[in-house]
Write an enzyme that holds these catalytic residues in place. Structure first.
Site, short mmCIF file in Angstrom:
data_model
loop_
_atom_site.label_atom_id
_atom_site.label_comp_id
_atom_site.label_asym_id
_atom_site.label_seq_id
_atom_site.Cartn_x
_atom_site.Cartn_y
_atom_site.Cartn_z
N ILE A 406 0.98 -1.11 0.06
CA ILE A 406 0.00 0.09 -0.06
C ILE A 406 0.91 1.22 -0.13
O ILE A 406 1.57 1.64 1.08
CB ILE A 406 -0.99 0.03 1.16
CG1 ILE A 406 -1.86 -1.16 1.24
CG2 ILE A 406 -1.86 1.29 1.20
CD1 ILE A 406 -2.54 -1.53 0.28
N LYS A 410 2.16 10.60 -1.80
CA LYS A 410 3.19 11.44 -1.40
C LYS A 410 4.51 11.09 -1.71
O LYS A 410 5.46 11.39 -1.34
CB LYS A 410 3.17 11.54 0.21
CG LYS A 410 2.09 12.33 0.52
CD LYS A 410 1.72 12.34 2.11
CE LYS A 410 0.60 13.22 2.66
NZ LYS A 410 -0.84 13.10 2.02
#
Length: 642
Positions: A406, A410
């Site tokens: 996951i 960012k």
């Protein structure tokens, strides 16, 4: 009280019958309409008619009804009881009493008027009680309902019938032409939805409920945008049609506006078949399974009948919460194991993998808070980078079929330690291509609503406390997705994974944080900058004005799912990865945040200081957005916005 009420109603029906009989009997005798019935022998007929009718009223339970809540069923029962009573009376009189033709018509008229009077009395009682409640509740909150359909009418009924309700429904608004100028249970339809801003100002409406559960999310968002400009009016919504099937009272399902309502995107609906084949009968491990993303992954995974679900988390409270939730919902049907462990501990991971032999691993464990990781970069590197390395190598060692990392938006051109470490996680996953039997993949998406540290709960708390709302920079733009949507798309991407792909989820339209804050204030019944101020506090360490989902848009390809894309990236060799890891390991030994940041700049070339990206934006912020130019397999994801 019930016996007294029944006795009074019983007696009142008798008085009505006697009064009607006296009037009609006197009228009949005065004008000589009949010779067969005189005042003397009219009494036995009335007594018999009354007894027959009352017997059937008891059989039909009409005296047990609460007439303040009566609907068509209760009124129909009263009519049927009267009809059966009169028919019984006729059968008896034809065999026992000698009744003339004129007297039959007279008694029929008496019976009909009696039934009509009973209906009118009961209806007048209900209307009078509602009127009294209205006068007593004149201090209640004035409310308008958007949508005069089934849900809106049901909401109106519950508000009107509940004495403790704090609301009084003033009017409806509906776009249906056939309803314009009409009344629904005494409440007028004042106009169309576009008329609300003009009409509400003159009516002192304090709350508006959008009660159209069947509309699309895009239309709901349009309506909420129209209502967001109303001054001192709080907006509430009813949930979707499927949510209303929970059978709870519709009034209790009214809720405040949520950020999902402002996104203007229909809920994601996916074909479960590929995920069923991917997870069905498998042992699935979720690291960070107690967190916001990890726990939702667990909820979604169990719907696809895994053989066993293994939750791994370092924080026992979160792990315990999701364990109890799943056990309560699924009980013995779910083979669930919960292990408290740190992904930093390689030997502990080997122990777990040896015991459970997972087929699929979803890796959601990570340090995610940007400002906190700026203060403690060594912890971000140890946990995110080397913890992921431990998991990847252990999954390879024990022959895991698929490993899904996951990731986050960012990680793209990161300006924070957290983003740089998550980019390193992607690099670690990429480095396994061609070197392992395990299919490794990473899934990248943006902000999820309601996750730990999300800005939306913070805004709501600040509004509840009277403000001000704090935003770090009024130009900030972010992608948003609900946690269930993100989890479902992660599972779909996992089912597709074959050879170390990096999947990018379609996050829809980006949202300007300032617009989000202003809309939440308006829809909470306040006016921005007057009732609740919005204060700019300055960008936090590591924060940038916009987030990106892609490193190089030319390498994006579509998949068979319109909401999932693949970003093709060059392979990372084992030697290159080892070089990067050795640089980070050496920096960790010095335990100096400045040295660690410098090391991250070395190993992640796209890592920039936030000032580098933010200083050139000025009033023009470049943000990524799907323009959906579906020409070939390439999508343009970048657009200039003011």
């Amino acid at each position: 009280m019930n016996r007294l009420r029944n006795f009074l109603l019983f007696a009142f029906d008798a008085v009505i019958l006697i009064g009607i009989a006296l009037v009609l009997g006197t009228f009949s005798l005065r004008y000589s309409l009949t010779d067969a019935v005189g005042q003397g022998n009219l009494i036995p007929h009335l007594t018999l008619l009354y007894i027959c009718t009352v017997i059937f009223q008891f059989l039909f339970h009409t005296y047990d009804s609460l007439w303040r809540y009566a609907e068509s069923r209760e009124y129909l029962a009263l009519l049927m009881a009267a009809f059966c009573g009169f028919c019984s009376y006729e059968v008896i009189t034809r065999f026992v009493l000698d009744t003339g033709v004129i007297s039959f018509l007279l008694l029929t008229a008496i019976a009909a008027l009696w039934v009509l009077a009973m209906l009118l009395v009961r209806f007048a009682y209900r209307v009078g009680r509602e009127h009294l409640q209205y006068r007593q509740g004149s201090h209640r909150i004035s409310m308008a309902i958007v949508g005069a359909g089934t849900a809106g009418v049901q909401l109106l009924e519950e508000v009107q019938s509940n004495r403790d309700s704090p609301y009084h429904v003033e009017c409806f608004f509906d776009d249906d032409n056939a309803k314009q100028g009409r009344r629904v249970r005494g409440v007028p339809v004042k106009g169309r939805i576009r008329d609300i801003p003009a009409r509400v100002k003159a009516m002192d409406i304090r709350e508006i409920v959008v009660a159209i559960p069947s509309i699309t999310e895009a239309r709901r968002q349009e309506i909420l945008q129209e209502l967001s400009g109303l001054d001192k009016v709080k907006i509430r919504v009813l949930p979707s049609t499927l949510d209303l099937l929970s059978q709870r009272p519709i009034r209790s399902q009214m809720r405040d506006i949520q950020i999902e309502d402002l996104l203007g995107r229909d809920p994601i609906r996916l074909d479960p078949a590929p995920v069923d084949a991917f997870l069905g009968g498998k042992t699935v491990m979720v690291t960070g399974g107690g967190g916001s993303i990890g726990s939702e992954l667990c909820r979604q995974i169990v719907k696809h009948d895994p053989r066993r679900l293994v939750i791994v988390d370092i924080y026992e409270n979160n792990a315990y919460d999701i364990q109890q939730e799943l056990l309560y919902k699924y009980g013995g049907r779910l083979d669930l194991a919960v292990e408290i462990a740190s992904i930093r501990d390689r030997e502990r991971l080997r122990q777990l993998f040896a015991h459970y032999r997972p087929d699929v691993v979803f890796h959601a464990a990570a340090h995610k808070h940007v400002p906190l990781m700026e203060q403690s970069p060594q912890e971000a590197v140890r946990n995110n980078v080397f913890g992921t390395l431990n998991l990847v190598r252990t999954a390879d060692e024990y022959g895991v079929s698929k490993f899904i990392q996951i990731s986050t938006d960012k990680a793209v051109n990161p300006t924070s330690v957290m983003g740089a470490t998550k980019r390193m996680c992607e690099i670690i996953v990429q480095s396994m291509k061609g070197r392992s039997r395990t299919a490794f993949a990473a899934v990248r998406f943006g902000n999820v609503l309601g996750s730990n540290g999300s800005v939306v709960p913070l805004f709501k708390r600040q509004i509840a406390e009277g403000g001000p709302i704090t935003v770090t920079d009024k130009r900030i733009i972010r992608y948003f997705m609900t946690i269930p949507e993100a989890a479902q798309l992660v599972l779909q991407a996992g089912a597709m994974a074959r050879q170390n792909e990096l999947y990018v989820l379609d996050m829809g339209r980006p949202v300007k944080i300032l617009d989000l804050a202003e809309n939440l204030i308006r829809l909470s019944g306040y006016k921005p900058y007057r009732d609740i101020d919005i204060v700019e506090t300055g960008l936090r360490p590591g924060e940038k004005l916009y987030e990106e989902l892609l490193i190089a848009s030319r390498d994006i390809e579509k998949t068979e799912n319109d909401q999932i894309f693949v970003e093709r990236q060059p392979t990372v060799t084992a030697e290159e990865l080892e070089r990067k890891l050795s640089i980070l390991a050496a920096a960790l030994e010095k335990n100096d945040p400045t040295v660690i940041r410098g090391a991250l700049h070395q190993v992640v070339p796209t890592f920039h200081e936030p000032e580098e990206l933010n200083r050139d934006q000025g009033q023009e912020v470049y943000i990524p957005e799907q323009s959906r130019q579906k020409t070939g397999k390439v999508l343009t994801f970048r657009q200039q916005v003011r």
